[in-house]
Scaffold this motif. Structure first.
Motif, PDB file in Angstrom:
ATOM      1  N   GLU A 136      44.707  35.391  38.161  1.00 26.64           N
ATOM      2  CA  GLU A 136      45.957  35.877  37.771  1.00 26.64           C
ATOM      3  C   GLU A 136      45.867  37.372  38.108  1.00 26.64           C
ATOM      4  O   GLU A 136      46.910  37.930  38.809  1.00 26.64           O
ATOM      5  CB  GLU A 136      46.370  35.540  36.633  1.00 26.64           C
ATOM      6  N   MET A 137      45.027  38.014  37.506  1.00 24.11           N
ATOM      7  CA  MET A 137      44.965  39.743  37.780  1.00 24.11           C
ATOM      8  C   MET A 137      44.810  39.845  39.221  1.00 24.11           C
ATOM      9  O   MET A 137      45.376  40.989  39.636  1.00 24.11           O
ATOM     10  CB  MET A 137      43.930  40.163  36.984  1.00 24.11           C
ATOM     11  N   ALA A 138      44.134  39.363  39.897  1.00 26.50           N
ATOM     12  CA  ALA A 138      43.475  39.607  41.298  1.00 26.50           C
ATOM     13  C   ALA A 138      45.009  39.285  42.089  1.00 26.50           C
ATOM     14  O   ALA A 138      45.253  40.235  43.210  1.00 26.50           O
ATOM     15  CB  ALA A 138      42.390  38.666  41.625  1.00 26.50           C
ATOM     16  N   LYS A 139      45.640  38.297  41.955  1.00 30.33           N
ATOM     17  CA  LYS A 139      46.987  37.992  42.461  1.00 30.33           C
ATOM     18  C   LYS A 139      47.784  39.062  42.125  1.00 30.33           C
ATOM     19  O   LYS A 139      48.495  39.390  43.122  1.00 30.33           O
ATOM     20  CB  LYS A 139      47.419  36.616  42.023  1.00 30.33           C
ATOM     21  N   LEU A 140      48.194  39.519  40.997  1.00 33.87           N
ATOM     22  CA  LEU A 140      48.870  40.683  40.604  1.00 33.87           C
ATOM     23  C   LEU A 140      48.774  41.744  41.398  1.00 33.87           C
ATOM     24  O   LEU A 140      49.582  42.638  41.958  1.00 33.87           O
ATOM     25  CB  LEU A 140      49.155  40.651  39.158  1.00 33.87           C
ATOM     26  N   ARG A 141      47.386  42.217  41.182  1.00 35.97           N
ATOM     27  CA  ARG A 141      46.914  43.574  42.089  1.00 35.97           C
ATOM     28  C   ARG A 141      47.435  43.403  43.400  1.00 35.97           C
ATOM     29  O   ARG A 141      48.041  44.468  44.035  1.00 35.97           O
ATOM     30  CB  ARG A 141      45.341  43.800  41.741  1.00 35.97           C
TER      31      ARG A 141
END
Length: 518
Positions: free
Chosen positions: A240-245
């Motif tokens: 999820e963090m990679a997607k948000l970044r």
């Protein structure tokens, strides 16, 4: 009541009359007013005591309990400063809790050289806190500091209720107040980065076995613990963090394009920065009448808003309202909102708003300066010149205001004392802004042929005309212009630009570096 209608009245006339009566003296609410009504509607809930009695009478299960305000206990550690300072810090934590929608039932703090490594507070205070939790029936304990994962687990095991720290509380407020897509993504990323190291699993109890038939990835001798629950949670968080970044990177491209367009504009850009709840939105409303959301709460503004204003000399400026700062602002939020805070570094001037009614306003200035320094530390940009704006002087202690005036005079810092509520000092602030903008302009005399009316029109629109006369060759204009525009019309200039400070009555401007040195 209106008069009865005769049979000759048409249905349309009757409808128009009813509508006129229904909307008599009705003022269309601003966007900020609507936002405030929506936010307050969420918080208008029944008191915790009433709802608990209802729940006991109705036999509600835990997961189906009605929405109610959480009752919280605040805990702090006093490591430095005076008693007044630590109590002011606890009051700020209480304001944060109330902004998040909680009801504070008790506050306590302990004097220590440093927080306890195991439980944040000593064992004696933990026992005292446990008794207070049982006596008050509180739901949550909020600690005024950032707890390590070990401290968090130890306190929850000792108290048997939810324990959060200052960082989690601020993140929760940001999650409630973010409205734009980018703001919500920034908050979500900050929350995930904070929770990544605090994710809890259930050891190997929920691990998956890698069994299977011969020839597969399992089999005899290869069965064993697979991915545990905590590993799965962290893997999902990383995804999820990679997607948000990635999403924020895409948004940054669009924002950079808009910023580049504003940079090409000759309209001066002014950023309003400062401590949370210092009155930044109220100030921009007082200067522009924009109707930006104003609320007596911490972090009421998260999404930057830009408004256009006209100064007394007719010059147009753009004012940008930014997110407020706070002491010990979580690192995750500084990183996540760095793109938003870049609006400050891209401005021509910063209005640093300070809450004059706060008992320790100099501490606010120090906290804001530290966050701004963090923003520009790894970049080539610098913090623009600033004007200190001490707000809320109508509610401030005269002794505190006198201390501020003395401190600013000793440091050689430019400060204006205003009240956005009453309008006192707003005219003086606009004059200071005009004086600063004059130092960015070029003072030129142009002789514009009568065939170039477009030049005269633009000069009036974007400059400050000091005098204008009509000669045989054309229009003679003594004007202050943005340097970009002055360079474009250099062919019409008939006198060189005077050296800095040549104009009588013009105040020389002191840069931020000079202020710090002073």
């Amino acid at each position: 009541m209106t008069d009865s209608y005769t049979s000759s009245d048409s249905p349309d006339a009757e409808r128009d009359a009813l509508l006129a009566e229904a909307f008599h003296d009705y003022d269309e609410p601003s966007v900020g007013t609507l936002d405030l009504e929506e936010r307050n509607a969420f918080r208008r809930v029944t008191s915790a005591t009433e709802l608990r009695s209802e729940e006991q009478a109705d036999g509600y299960e835990v997961e189906y309990r009605k929405l109610r305000l959480e009752q919280v206990i605040l805990v702090g550690v006093w490591t430095e400063g005076s008693t007044a300072e630590v109590e002011a810090n606890m009051q700020e934590l209480a304001a944060l809790a109330q902004t998040a929608g909680a009801e504070v039932v008790e506050m306590l703090y302990q004097k220590r050289d440093k927080p306890h490594a195991g439980t944040y507070i000593g064992s004696g205070k933990v026992a005292e806190l446990r008794d207070i939790v049982h006596a008050t029936g509180a739901d949550t304990v909020i600690c005024d500091g950032e707890l390590s994962p070990g401290q968090l687990v130890a306190l929850e095991e000792a108290l048997k209720i939810k324990v959060i720290d200052r960082t989690m509380l601020i993140l929760d407020i940001f999650a409630q107040h973010a409205k734009s897509k980018e703001g919500k993504a920034q908050v979500s990323l900050a929350q995930m980065e904070y929770l990544y190291t605090r994710t809890r699993g259930w050891g190997g109890n929920l691990s998956r076995q890698a069994g299977g038939r011969a020839g597969s990835n399992g089999g005899v001798g290869l069965r064993g613990p697979g991915e545990t629950r905590i590993e799965a949670d962290r893997r999902r968080l990383r995804t999820e963090m990679a997607k948000l970044r990635h999403e924020l990177a895409d948004m940054k491209t669009a924002r950079d394009i808009k910023r580049a367009k504003r940079a090409r504009s000759t309209v001066p850009k002014i950023a309003i920065a400062g401590y949370t709840n210092a009155g930044k939105s109220s100030l921009i409303n007082a200067m522009t009448g924009a109707g930006v959301l104003v609320e007596d709460a911490l972090f009421a503004t998260l999404d930057p808003s830009t408004r256009r204003a006209t100064l007394a000399d007719g010059r147009a400026v753009v004012l940008t309202d930014t997110v407020g700062f706070v002491r010990h602002l979580p690192t995750q939020l500084v990183e996540a909102f760095k793109s938003t805070l870049e609006e400050v570094t891209g401005a021509d001037l910063v209005l640093h708003v300070v809450d004059g009614s706060d008992p320790f306003p100099l501490k606010q200035i120090q906290a804001v300066s530290e966050v701004l320094a963090d923003i520009v530390r790894d970049t080539d940009e610098t913090i623009p010149p600033e004007i200190i704006v001490v707000n809320k002087i109508d509610a401030a202690d005269p002794l505190v205001l006198a201390e501020l005036r003395h401190a600013f005079a000793d440091a050689g810092r430019d400060a204006v004392f205003v009240s956005a509520h009453t309008g006192e000092g707003i005219d003086e602030l606009e004059q200071r802004i005009e004086m600063f903008l004059n130092t960015l302009d070029a003072h030129v005399t142009l002789l514009v042929p009568y065939t170039r009316g477009d030049v005269v029109s633009r000069v009036h629109e974007e400059g400050t005309v000091r005098s204008e006369s009509y000669e045989a060759e054309g229009t003679l204009i003594d004007v202050r212009l943005p340097r970009i525009v002055a360079d474009q019309y250099a062919e019409f200039a008939i006198s060189p630009e005077p050296s800095a400070g040549e104009d009588s009555g013009e105040q020389s401007w002191v840069g931020q570096d000079d202020l710090d040195a002073g």
